[in-house]
Design a protein around this motif. Structure first.
Motif, PDB file in Angstrom:
ATOM      1  N   VAL A   1      -0.484   7.543 -19.561  1.00 20.37           N
ATOM      2  CA  VAL A   1       0.350   8.707 -19.881  1.00 20.37           C
ATOM      3  C   VAL A   1       1.110   9.214 -18.656  1.00 20.37           C
ATOM      4  N   ALA A   2       0.791   8.734 -17.480  1.00 19.38           N
ATOM      5  CA  ALA A   2       1.510   9.126 -16.267  1.00 19.38           C
ATOM      6  C   ALA A   2       1.238   8.080 -15.198  1.00 19.38           C
ATOM      7  N   SER A   3       2.175   7.949 -14.279  1.00 20.80           N
ATOM      8  CA  SER A   3       1.979   6.981 -13.193  1.00 20.80           C
ATOM      9  C   SER A   3       2.860   7.353 -12.013  1.00 20.80           C
ATOM     10  N   ARG A   4       2.442   6.878 -10.862  1.00 20.02           N
ATOM     11  CA  ARG A   4       3.239   7.033  -9.640  1.00 20.02           C
ATOM     12  C   ARG A   4       3.082   5.779  -8.804  1.00 20.02           C
ATOM     13  N   ILE A   5       4.222   5.152  -8.464  1.00 18.12           N
ATOM     14  CA  ILE A   5       4.241   4.022  -7.542  1.00 18.12           C
ATOM     15  C   ILE A   5       4.622   4.561  -6.164  1.00 18.12           C
ATOM     16  N   PHE A   6       3.894   4.158  -5.147  1.00 13.68           N
ATOM     17  CA  PHE A   6       4.074   4.749  -3.830  1.00 13.68           C
ATOM     18  C   PHE A   6       5.371   4.323  -3.134  1.00 13.68           C
ATOM     19  N   GLY A   7       5.943   3.181  -3.510  1.00 14.03           N
ATOM     20  CA  GLY A   7       7.185   2.738  -2.889  1.00 14.03           C
ATOM     21  C   GLY A   7       7.031   1.366  -2.263  1.00 14.03           C
ATOM     22  N   PRO A   8       8.159   0.766  -1.815  1.00 10.43           N
ATOM     23  CA  PRO A   8       8.116  -0.580  -1.224  1.00 10.43           C
ATOM     24  C   PRO A   8       7.172  -0.650  -0.027  1.00 10.43           C
ATOM     25  N   ARG A   9       6.223  -1.557  -0.111  1.00 14.72           N
ATOM     26  CA  ARG A   9       5.230  -1.806   0.941  1.00 14.72           C
ATOM     27  C   ARG A   9       4.496  -0.530   1.364  1.00 14.72           C
ATOM     28  N   CYS A  10       4.311   0.352   0.394  1.00  9.92           N
ATOM     29  CA  CYS A  10       3.477   1.532   0.597  1.00  9.92           C
ATOM     30  C   CYS A  10       2.232   1.381  -0.262  1.00  9.92           C
ATOM     31  N   TYR A  11       1.075   1.507   0.347  1.00  7.17           N
ATOM     32  CA  TYR A  11      -0.174   1.266  -0.366  1.00  7.17           C
ATOM     33  C   TYR A  11      -1.156   2.395  -0.085  1.00  7.17           C
ATOM     34  N   GLY A  12      -1.917   2.721  -1.103  1.00  8.94           N
ATOM     35  CA  GLY A  12      -2.852   3.827  -0.990  1.00  8.94           C
ATOM     36  C   GLY A  12      -4.287   3.402  -1.181  1.00  8.94           C
ATOM     37  N   GLY A  13      -5.070   4.317  -1.733  1.00  7.49           N
ATOM     38  CA  GLY A  13      -6.486   4.062  -1.934  1.00  7.49           C
ATOM     39  C   GLY A  13      -6.958   4.663  -3.230  1.00  7.49           C
ATOM     40  N   GLU A  14      -8.255   4.828  -3.320  1.00  7.00           N
ATOM     41  CA  GLU A  14      -8.858   5.419  -4.504  1.00  7.00           C
ATOM     42  C   GLU A  14      -8.298   6.824  -4.732  1.00  7.00           C
ATOM     43  N   PRO A  15      -7.819   7.133  -5.944  1.00  6.09           N
ATOM     44  CA  PRO A  15      -7.355   8.500  -6.223  1.00  6.09           C
ATOM     45  C   PRO A  15      -8.556   9.402  -6.498  1.00  6.09           C
TER      46      PRO A  15
END
Length: 612
Positions: A526-540
């Motif tokens: 129902v919702a999403s967010r992509i961090f961007g080119p070659r941007c990586y995150g972790g556990e939300p």
């Protein structure tokens, strides 16, 4: 997937293969990415054992205060080195002591170098340190409390406390095989107060970390990468025995890394790695992190426990287990609301060892998954593979036992073919049934060797306890893991899940919000967010806006995570609005230096931090 030292191997004493002839310091710029094709044709490794050090940023660094920590009777303080003190010098980056190994240590390092270069070099990509520790997986040095800049929006007032994330960060660069799960635990804490943020990164001062720091070189065995074939296992085992006889370390004090997760219960904060006891830690008033010691709960906790205890916020209770390579392969237990450990419940109906990393807890039951990943001694001995591997002939099953069971007499097992979970998101009761929500690893054969080939499909599995009928429904087709919920809904029927998008794993390209109340066979995103080119995150991680308000909506809060931009070489702390359809960013904090990719985190409110 976690970085955790498996409980399977907590009793196996083999030599850690990360060695070097001398401790030295190198700038971060010296750590480069090795093309993956080189991992198939490795020459002898000439990488020295080092401490990674970041160039100091032009930001205000608060001095670390020295305070006496509160120690419980069952918290073991770290022993001082008993050997003659090696020569030391100061690291220019942070004024930290750097130890020169003594002659005995250097002699053992030479022998270890023979093993790493001639008997068991890191030929596979999964254990090639030049591949595993590339990009933002490369380790960093400790960082004292350092003020951060809010570069977008403002930090919500409910974020009054600290977000702390655990992860592997090897103290020394490896010269031999190294798996992502083998690094020493480092905590990255962002302390937030009155809209301002302070970052601090500190190692968990485990027995392993402390002894190796004082020796100036690695001493203990690598669990996931040190057992590649009979010759390598025998050689490292013999070297470990020699180190023990020489008094370099005592395995009775623990060999764990504390690199996986954190949990707060019984007014204490713990760092976990499932091959050892937890380590109690605390945050000081200025945001620094202190390790209080190894905690055995007044001698009632033996050997190890899961890195995923389940904490009921209403009762204050915590539920946990341990598993291992000898019967009982599974032992269930819990802690009361004051943090006192209750008696063990051994589960002998689990007839063979299984990789049991996580579990589910409902208001009535505990749910365990006996999956197709387990001990793999034949592959280790004859195939030069990992001691933990998949068994395609095994039928996965779920075991359900009453939440407050005193023995296993009411344990029931249900076959669930092909259901292989590493992490559990939540579980709840429905009349005469139990539901568990978890990512199912479809490509289980790649779990240890090729994380990039793993696809995890989140499933909702319902077990009718009267009829024995098991029904399964996928809730999303995407590759998702590290699923989190509003912590107040643990063991209750929840509606929303926030999960990390593998692109591929172990890198996380974004976050999705799932509505698991939707009907069968429907896409629940129902919702999403992509961090961007070659941007990586972790556990939300979800933080409620009004955690004390029982009338608050389930998704009324914020999702937080560290995110790293590999192009700019910059890390941020992001705060996202959990109710918005795009998980809108309401605040972004520029961090004074990069935070490596890691594993599980926790938000601890200020009132709880003051109790530590």
């Amino acid at each position: 997937m976690d970085a955790s030292s498996s409980s399977f191997l907590s009793a196996i004493q083999t030599s850690k293969l990360l060695t070097g002839t001398m401790a030295m310091t190198i700038p971060k710029s010296a750590v480069t990415t090795t093309p993956s094709f080189l991992s198939r044709h490795l020459p002898s490794l000439n990488v020295s054992s080092v401490r990674i050090e970041e160039k100091p940023q032009n930001s205000t660094t608060r001095p670390t205060t020295s305070r006496t920590s509160r120690h419980a009777s069952s918290t073991t303080t770290l022993p001082a080195a008993t050997k003659p003190t090696p020569s030391t010098r100061k690291s220019p980056a942070n004024d930290r002591r750097v130890v020169e190994p003594n002659q005995l240590t250097m002699m053992f390092n030479v022998l270890e170098g023979v093993i790493n270069n001639f008997i068991d070099p890191p030929l596979r990509q999964s254990v090639d340190p030049r591949y595993v520790l590339s990009d933002n997986f490369a380790p960093v040095d400790e960082l004292p409390p350092t003020e951060c800049e809010v570069i977008h929006g403002s930090l919500p007032s409910c974020l009054d406390g600290a977000y702390i994330r655990n992860g592997p960060n090897p103290q020394y660069l490896p010269r031999g095989p190294y798996h992502l799960f083998d690094g020493d635990g480092m905590l990255h804490s962002i302390r937030i107060s009155q809209g301002k943020a302070t970052l601090c990164s500190r190692y968990v001062k485990t027995y392993k970390y402390t002894m190796e720091r004082d020796a100036g070189a690695p001493l203990l065995p690598n669990v996931f990468s040190g057992f590649n074939g009979l010759a390598a296992s025998a050689a490292r085992g013999a070297l470990s025995a020699a180190r023990i006889l020489a008094g370099q370390f005592n395995p009775a004090n623990g060999i764990g890394l504390a690199n996986t997760s954190l949990a707060y219960f019984g007014n204490r904060l713990y760092a976990f790695g499932e091959s050892d006891l937890p380590y109690a830690v605390r945050l000081t008033s200025n945001g620094d992190i202190e390790t209080l010691g190894r905690h055995d709960f007044d001698g009632k906790l033996l050997m190890s426990m899961t890195a995923h205890p389940k904490v009921d916020l209403e009762t204050g209770e915590a539920f946990a287990f341990r598993y291992g390579p000898v019967p009982p392969f599974l032992t269930y237990f819990h802690f009361d609301g004051n943090g006192n450990k209750q008696p063990d419940v051994p589960i002998f109906s689990m007839t063979r060892p299984s990789f049991l990393h996580d579990f589910g807890i409902s208001s009535k039951y505990a749910i365990f998954a006996d999956i197709q990943i387990g001990m793999n001694p034949m592959e280790m001995i004859f195939g030069a593979g990992s001691p933990v591997g998949s068994d395609p002939a095994k039928v996965s099953r779920l075991g359900i036992i009453p939440r407050y069971a005193t023995d296993e007499s009411e344990m029931k097992w249900f076959d669930v073919p092909g259901f292989n979970i590493i992490h559990a998101i939540n579980a709840w009761d429905e009349e005469d049934a139990v539901v568990i929500l978890a990512p199912n690893i479809l490509s289980v054969e790649h779990t240890m060797e090729r994380l990039d080939l793993i696809h995890a499909l989140v499933e909702k599995v319902r077990i009718d306890l009267k009829t024995g009928i098991v029904t399964r429904n996928p809730v999303s087709a995407r590759n998702l893991d590290f699923g989190m919920i509003n912590p107040a809904y643990l063991g209750k029927k929840n509606r929303f899940v926030y999960a990390a998008i593998g692109d591929p794993m172990p890198k996380i390209s974004g976050v999705v919000k799932l509505d698991v109340s939707k009907g069968e066979r429907q896409e629940c995103t129902v919702a999403s967010r992509i961090f961007g080119p070659r941007c990586y995150g972790g556990e939300p991680f979800f933080v409620a806006r009004e955690p004390e308000n029982p009338e608050a909506e389930e998704d009324d809060g914020y999702v937080v995570s560290y995110v790293h931009d590999e192009i700019a070489g910059e890390s941020k702390f992001l705060v996202m609005d959990a109710k918005s359809p795009g998980l809108d960013i309401v605040a972004a904090v520029r961090l004074p230096r990069r935070v490596p990719y890691g594993f599980h985190g926790l938000f601890v409110k200020e009132s709880d931090l003051k109790k530590l």
